[in-house]
Scaffold this active site. Structure first.
Site, PDB file in Angstrom:
ATOM      1  N   GLY A  15     -78.665 -55.129-103.419  1.00 47.52           N
ATOM      2  CA  GLY A  15     -77.601 -55.446-104.376  1.00 47.52           C
ATOM      3  C   GLY A  15     -77.089 -56.871-104.173  1.00 47.52           C
ATOM      4  O   GLY A  15     -77.661 -57.652-103.396  1.00 47.52           O
ATOM      5  N   VAL A  62     -79.704 -42.613-100.787  1.00 43.25           N
ATOM      6  CA  VAL A  62     -78.971 -42.118 -99.612  1.00 43.25           C
ATOM      7  C   VAL A  62     -78.351 -40.739 -99.858  1.00 43.25           C
ATOM      8  O   VAL A  62     -77.877 -40.102 -98.907  1.00 43.25           O
ATOM      9  CB  VAL A  62     -77.885 -43.116 -99.143  1.00 43.25           C
ATOM     10  CG1 VAL A  62     -78.494 -44.442 -98.716  1.00 43.25           C
ATOM     11  CG2 VAL A  62     -76.799 -43.316-100.195  1.00 43.25           C
ATOM     12  N   SER A  80     -73.769 -48.101-103.303  1.00 47.29           N
ATOM     13  CA  SER A  80     -72.860 -47.503-104.295  1.00 47.29           C
ATOM     14  C   SER A  80     -72.890 -48.367-105.538  1.00 47.29           C
ATOM     15  O   SER A  80     -72.855 -49.598-105.420  1.00 47.29           O
ATOM     16  CB  SER A  80     -71.414 -47.473-103.778  1.00 47.29           C
ATOM     17  OG  SER A  80     -70.530 -47.122-104.834  1.00 47.29           O
ATOM     18  N   ASN A 104     -74.541 -38.577 -95.242  1.00 47.54           N
ATOM     19  CA  ASN A 104     -75.894 -38.726 -94.697  1.00 47.54           C
ATOM     20  C   ASN A 104     -76.029 -39.974 -93.833  1.00 47.54           C
ATOM     21  O   ASN A 104     -76.670 -39.953 -92.773  1.00 47.54           O
ATOM     22  CB  ASN A 104     -76.923 -38.820 -95.837  1.00 47.54           C
ATOM     23  CG  ASN A 104     -77.133 -37.479 -96.506  1.00 47.54           C
ATOM     24  OD1 ASN A 104     -76.944 -36.432 -95.884  1.00 47.54           O
ATOM     25  ND2 ASN A 104     -77.512 -37.496 -97.771  1.00 47.54           N
ATOM     26  N   TYR A 150     -65.335 -43.769-109.132  1.00 47.97           N
ATOM     27  CA  TYR A 150     -65.551 -44.791-108.097  1.00 47.97           C
ATOM     28  C   TYR A 150     -64.431 -44.740-107.057  1.00 47.97           C
ATOM     29  O   TYR A 150     -64.676 -44.662-105.857  1.00 47.97           O
ATOM     30  CB  TYR A 150     -65.603 -46.156-108.779  1.00 47.97           C
ATOM     31  CG  TYR A 150     -65.861 -47.320-107.851  1.00 47.97           C
ATOM     32  CD1 TYR A 150     -67.056 -47.427-107.142  1.00 47.97           C
ATOM     33  CD2 TYR A 150     -64.916 -48.338-107.701  1.00 47.97           C
ATOM     34  CE1 TYR A 150     -67.307 -48.530-106.317  1.00 47.97           C
ATOM     35  CE2 TYR A 150     -65.157 -49.435-106.884  1.00 47.97           C
ATOM     36  CZ  TYR A 150     -66.353 -49.524-106.195  1.00 47.97           C
ATOM     37  OH  TYR A 150     -66.595 -50.598-105.382  1.00 47.97           O
TER      38      TYR A 150
HETATM   39  P1  NAD Z   1     -74.398 -53.830-106.347  1.00 44.84           P
HETATM   40  O1  NAD Z   1     -74.431 -52.826-107.432  1.00 44.84           O
HETATM   41  O2  NAD Z   1     -74.986 -55.174-106.612  1.00 44.84           O
HETATM   42  O3  NAD Z   1     -75.082 -53.248-105.033  1.00 44.84           O
HETATM   43  C1  NAD Z   1     -75.068 -51.885-104.690  1.00 44.84           C
HETATM   44  C2  NAD Z   1     -76.437 -51.510-104.192  1.00 44.84           C
HETATM   45  O4  NAD Z   1     -76.446 -50.132-103.802  1.00 44.84           O
HETATM   46  C3  NAD Z   1     -77.532 -51.671-105.257  1.00 44.84           C
HETATM   47  O5  NAD Z   1     -78.623 -52.376-104.721  1.00 44.84           O
HETATM   48  C4  NAD Z   1     -77.907 -50.230-105.614  1.00 44.84           C
HETATM   49  O6  NAD Z   1     -79.230 -50.101-106.070  1.00 44.84           O
HETATM   50  C5  NAD Z   1     -77.627 -49.527-104.304  1.00 44.84           C
HETATM   51  N1  NAD Z   1     -77.375 -48.091-104.448  1.00 44.84           N
HETATM   52  C6  NAD Z   1     -76.497 -47.485-105.288  1.00 44.84           C
HETATM   53  N2  NAD Z   1     -76.542 -46.151-105.124  1.00 44.84           N
HETATM   54  C7  NAD Z   1     -77.468 -45.904-104.152  1.00 44.84           C
HETATM   55  C8  NAD Z   1     -77.972 -44.728-103.550  1.00 44.84           C
HETATM   56  N3  NAD Z   1     -77.539 -43.511-103.907  1.00 44.84           N
HETATM   57  N4  NAD Z   1     -78.922 -44.851-102.593  1.00 44.84           N
HETATM   58  C9  NAD Z   1     -79.378 -46.085-102.224  1.00 44.84           C
HETATM   59  N5  NAD Z   1     -78.940 -47.229-102.764  1.00 44.84           N
HETATM   60  C10 NAD Z   1     -77.996 -47.143-103.716  1.00 44.84           C
HETATM   61  O7  NAD Z   1     -72.878 -53.968-105.892  1.00 44.84           O
HETATM   62  P2  NAD Z   1     -72.166 -54.996-104.905  1.00 44.84           P
HETATM   63  O8  NAD Z   1     -71.174 -55.733-105.695  1.00 44.84           O
HETATM   64  O9  NAD Z   1     -73.158 -55.729-104.095  1.00 44.84           O
HETATM   65  O10 NAD Z   1     -71.364 -53.991-103.956  1.00 44.84           O
HETATM   66  C11 NAD Z   1     -71.819 -53.634-102.668  1.00 44.84           C
HETATM   67  C12 NAD Z   1     -70.796 -52.736-101.998  1.00 44.84           C
HETATM   68  O11 NAD Z   1     -69.559 -53.424-101.856  1.00 44.84           O
HETATM   69  C13 NAD Z   1     -70.513 -51.461-102.793  1.00 44.84           C
HETATM   70  O12 NAD Z   1     -70.359 -50.387-101.888  1.00 44.84           O
HETATM   71  C14 NAD Z   1     -69.204 -51.761-103.465  1.00 44.84           C
HETATM   72  O13 NAD Z   1     -68.469 -50.604-103.712  1.00 44.84           O
HETATM   73  C15 NAD Z   1     -68.521 -52.668-102.452  1.00 44.84           C
HETATM   74  N6  NAD Z   1     -67.543 -53.548-103.111  1.00 44.84           N
HETATM   75  C16 NAD Z   1     -67.953 -54.607-103.870  1.00 44.84           C
HETATM   76  C17 NAD Z   1     -66.995 -55.416-104.482  1.00 44.84           C
HETATM   77  C18 NAD Z   1     -67.380 -56.622-105.317  1.00 44.84           C
HETATM   78  O14 NAD Z   1     -66.480 -57.327-105.791  1.00 44.84           O
HETATM   79  N7  NAD Z   1     -68.639 -56.932-105.485  1.00 44.84           N
HETATM   80  C19 NAD Z   1     -65.640 -55.118-104.342  1.00 44.84           C
HETATM   81  C20 NAD Z   1     -65.284 -54.005-103.596  1.00 44.84           C
HETATM   82  C21 NAD Z   1     -66.239 -53.243-102.970  1.00 44.84           C
END
Ligand code: NAD
Length: 318
Positions: A15, A62, A80, A104, A150
């Site tokens: 991600g 996952v 996520s 998990n 979420y």
């Molecule tokens: P993103 O969507 O780019 O990355 C999330 C990654 O998780 C993706 O590669 C997706 O394919 C993978 N994924 C989702 N469900 C999955 C599953 N069941 N099994 C395996 N892989 C799975 O999002 P991001 O912005 O990089 O966010 C990364 C983390 O940081 C997340 O947990 C998000 O909640 C948290 N977060 C991000 C922000 C932000 O501003 N970007 C803010 C708060 C929290």
């Protein structure tokens, strides 16, 4: 680069934030296993890492129990859906990833005796009634609203993380991440920065939900990765707020992107989404005190790097 013996699992490593984290950990000489189901991540985000000797990709949801053969010292659990567009398209997957998925990954951390870090979110505060939000604020979440899949998934993920620590002594930490931006966001992921950049690069007006006076505090991705690594290497459990305290109105973010792209500052207006927070700013005194961390990149500098990346990624000469 000589590899050291530290082996790290990054779930969600394909991600936006996860791929930057994988890159950073490899750069620090660690061995990295990236587990991702590519539901919102992209192969292109990690394509340049596949030839690195220390990098291993595991295509894995996952939500299904799984093993990673061999030792693991650290687990960053980022898997996520994260943008509103994604989690509203994948409501049940989001809830299952935060609940069964986190369970998990914690079971794996327990089995491997690894330190586990949960990527939680400012969304656990919901539409906050307290500003800025300290870690002690317990939140204002609408449990049945459109964002609840979420918010509640992450609240459960925090609960199960502490339950593993209390029940099994698993070494855990929780990072509450606030709005983060930078290269490798998807232009159509619905978040304010890529949205405005996409509109600017297409020469379209900026679309504002509500009045545009609602604020966001934007943290550049490299700073966020630094914070996650510092928290992992610290003995602290948190939850710790990580983000920028530089609160900016959405209209001003559009203004900055207009200046940097040369797109005229024109707006279209739509209603504010239900439960869309009006104000969002972390109290980051805990992160400063425990980790000695605060963001180093100014918003204009981070926006410039992001625009430049999108221009290259789009193969655009604009
Ligand atoms: P993103 O969507 O780019 O990355 C999330 C990654 O998780 C993706 O590669 C997706 O394919 C993978 N994924 C989702 N469900 C999955 C599953 N069941 N099994 C395996 N892989 C799975 O999002 P991001 O912005 O990089 O966010 C990364 C983390 O940081 C997340 O947990 C998000 O909640 C948290 N977060 C991000 C922000 C932000 O501003 N970007 C803010 C708060 C929290």
């Amino acid at each position: 680069m000589r590899l050291d013996s530290t082996r790290v699992l990054v779930t969600g490593g394909a991600g936006f934030i996860g791929s930057a984290l994988c890159e950073r950990l490899l750069g620090d000489g660690h061995r990295v296993v990236c587990a991702d189901n590519f539901s919102t991540g992209r192969q292109a985000n990690i394509a340049h890492l596949l030839t690195e000797p220390g990098f291993q990709l595991l295509t894995q949801d996952v939500v299904e129990p799984f093993d990673v053969p061999g030792p693991l010292d650290q687990i960053f659990h980022l898997a996520s859906p994260a943008s509103p567009v994604d989690y509203q398209r994948l409501p049940l997957e989001t809830l299952r990833t935060g609940s069964a998925g986190t369970d998990n990954v914690l079971a794996l951390a327990r089995a491997k005796n690894a330190r586990f870090l949960l990527a939680s979110t400012s969304e656990v505060y919901g539409d906050p009634l307290e500003h800025p939000q300290p870690e002690t604020y317990l939140g204002n979440v609408n449990t049945v609203g459109p964002r609840s899949v979420y918010d509640e998934a992450k609240r459960y993920a925090e609960a199960v993380t502490f339950a593993y620590h209390r029940a099994y002594g698993t070494d855990v930490a929780i990072a509450r991440i606030f709005n983060t931006f930078g290269p490798r966001m998807r232009l159509n992921d619905g978040r304010v920065v890529p949205n405005f950049i996409a509109q600017a690069l297409d020469g379209r007006p900026f679309s504002i939900n509500g009045t545009g006076k609602q604020t966001r505090s934007l943290c550049y991705v490299d700073d966020m990765v630094d914070a996650l690594v510092l928290l992992m290497r610290s003995p602290h459990r948190g939850p710790v707020n990580l983000g920028s305290t530089d609160e900016m109105a959405v209209l001003d973010i559009a203004g900055l992107i207009a200046d940097q792209t040369g797109n005229p500052l024109r707006f279209t207006y739509a209603p504010l989404g239900q439960d869309d927070p009006e104000r969002r700013r972390p109290d980051t005194r805990l992160a400063q005190r425990l980790l000695g961390w605060s963001p180093a990149t100014g918003i204009p500098e981070g926006i410039a790097a992001t625009i430049s990346w999108f221009r290259t990624d789009l193969g655009s000469s604009r």
